[in-house]
Design an enzyme around this catalytic site. Structure first.
Site, short mmCIF file in Angstrom:
data_model
loop_
_atom_site.label_atom_id
_atom_site.label_comp_id
_atom_site.label_asym_id
_atom_site.label_seq_id
_atom_site.Cartn_x
_atom_site.Cartn_y
_atom_site.Cartn_z
CB SER A 1 46.15 38.97 35.64
OG SER A 1 46.46 38.72 36.99
CE LYS B 1 46.72 35.34 37.65
NZ LYS B 1 47.77 36.24 38.15
#
Length: 237
Positions: A158, A196
């Site tokens: 991701s 993230k």
């Protein structure tokens, strides 16, 4: 080492088996731990099974067996953990202090610093971060600003548009605050950890992927704890 939610679930299952001989349902486990979905319970059960604390019995619905309990904590009478302070990272961390400019006669000490690799971190579908020190990596101190450091192995894709790939090792400075735009280790609901980019949206916190295949996840501020900020990255070719 278990997270708070893993520990709570293990105790809840253990106490229910002691009381009734029947494991609790996923709905009962979800309500007992205050989770929003049964998928969170499934992740916790998989993590406990992988760590050897429980076993799912084949060909029997809801059949769970508790194999062992954490050695370091005693079970309270009500079957729920109290006073357990979860953290993705525990143990001795690599430390970098500010060095004076010019020669100091400490070249050997300054040559490298050992950074403990504490397990894996998700950059994709969330996985539970490990808290077991597996090995160390060495970096020159001039590559790192002063602080305490640990490293995590990346699993998932991701963050590929930020140059972070599956199998990379990220070097994290331990801190509990971060600015919008920082790439951080975030602990969600004291249960799952992920790597993230942090975005602050009013009172909410957004955890943003660097891959258009993944959605940005938005949480209330009480659901996310910052465990550190990405400072460096190590890749094996």
């Amino acid at each position: 080492m278990l997270t708070k939610k893993q520990s709570e679930l293990l105790r809840f299952i253990h106490e229910r088996l002691k009381e009734t001989g029947v494991p609790p349902s996923y709905d009962e486990m979800k309500d007992a731990l205050g989770l929003h979905s049964k998928s969170g319970i499934h992740r916790l059960i998989v993590a406990l099974e992988e760590r050897g604390f429980i076993r799912r019995l084949p060909n029997r619905a809801r059949a769970l067996e508790v194999l062992r309990l954490p050695d370091s904590t005693a079970l309270p009478e009500n079957g729920r953990s109290r006073g357990f302070s979860p953290s993705v990272i525990e143990g001795n961390l690599g430390k970098v202090r500010a060095w004076p400019a010019g020669g100091s006669g400490e070249e050997d000490e300054r040559a490298t610093i050992s950074i403990p690799v504490m397990g894996r971190i998700a950059a994709g579908t969330p996985i539970t971060a490990l808290q077991n020190r597996s090995h160390t990596i060495s970096l020159p101190p001039d590559m790192l600003p002063p602080g305490e450091y640990y490293a995590l192995e990346v699993r998932g894709d991701s963050m590929i548009e930020a140059g972070i790939f599956d199998g990379d090792t990220v070097v994290i400075r331990k801190q509990d605050t971060a600015e919008t735009g920082d790439i951080v280790v975030a602990l969600i609901d004291d249960e799952e950890a992920t790597l993230k980019r942090l975005r602050k949206r009013g009172a909410s916190i957004a955890l943003e992927a660097a891959n258009p295949a993944y959605e940005t996840r938005i949480f209330g501020p009480d659901r996310v704890r910052i465990q550190g900020k990405l400072i460096n990255l190590v890749r094996k070719y």
